[in-house]
Enzyme design. Sequence first.
Site, PDB file in Angstrom:
ATOM      1  NE  ARG A  31      -3.518   2.741   0.802  1.00  0.00           N
ATOM      2  CZ  ARG A  31      -4.558   3.002   1.590  1.00  0.00           C
ATOM      3  NH1 ARG A  31      -5.071   2.050   2.335  1.00  0.00           N
ATOM      4  NH2 ARG A  31      -5.075   4.206   1.621  1.00  0.00           N
TER       5      ARG A  31
ATOM      6  NE  ARG B  77      -7.569   3.016  -1.475  1.00  0.00           N
ATOM      7  CZ  ARG B  77      -8.390   3.889  -0.948  1.00  0.00           C
ATOM      8  NH1 ARG B  77      -8.918   3.679   0.221  1.00  0.00           N
ATOM      9  NH2 ARG B  77      -8.704   4.981  -1.565  1.00  0.00           N
TER      10      ARG B  77
ATOM     11  CG  ASP C 226      -8.612   1.263   2.532  1.00  0.00           C
ATOM     12  OD1 ASP C 226      -7.822   1.767   3.352  1.00  0.00           O
ATOM     13  OD2 ASP C 226      -9.779   1.672   2.379  1.00  0.00           O
TER      14      ASP C 226
ATOM     15  CG  ASP D 279     -11.225   2.083   5.981  1.00  0.00           C
ATOM     16  OD1 ASP D 279     -10.152   2.688   6.145  1.00  0.00           O
ATOM     17  OD2 ASP D 279     -11.905   2.174   4.945  1.00  0.00           O
TER      18      ASP D 279
END
Length: 161
Positions: free
Chosen positions: A83, A92, A95, A97
Site C-alpha cells: 500500500r 490501492r 485498504d 478500515d
Amino acid sequence: MTTAVLGLGANLGDVGTALRGAVAGLAAAAQVEVLAVSGLWRTAAIGGPEQTDYLNAVVLIETSLEPLALLGLAQSLEQAAGRRREVRWGPRTLDLDLLLYGTLRLDSAELTVPHPRMGERAFVLLPLAELAPPLVDAQQLAAVAGQRMECVATAQQWLQN
C-alpha cells in the site's frame, strides 16, 4: 475482549491474494480472533480519481488490542501488501478500515470510530448486514440503495481460492 469490525478493500494488483492475506494476517495476530468474514462484493470506486472497481469485504473480530494498536496492525498489513498513500481515495493494493470497536466513540487525529463515512457506503453496509444484521438498519440500507454492488463470492468461496 472487544468485538470490532474492519472493512477490507482493494483494486490494484492481485486483489484476491491481498484480501486473503489481510484476513490471514488478522487471524495470525496475537490478541485477535476472527469471528466471521463476509462475502466478497464488487463495487464502483467512490471519490478520488477515475479507477477500476473494488472488491470489498467486512471482518468481524474479537480483540484485546486497544483501538490504536488495532489500527497499527491494519496499517502494517496494508504496508505488507504494498500500500502506498499517494492520492487520497486513489487506487490501492489493500485498504483496511477500523469501522467499529465495540461501542466506543472516538474522534482523534489518528482514528475516528465509528468510521465517519460507513453509513454512506454500500460496500460497508451490505457486507456488515450479512455478518451482523443488528448493526445495520433499514434506513441506512435505503440510503445506499443506488450504489452499484454485486456479491461475487461467499466467504467460503473467496477465502479458499
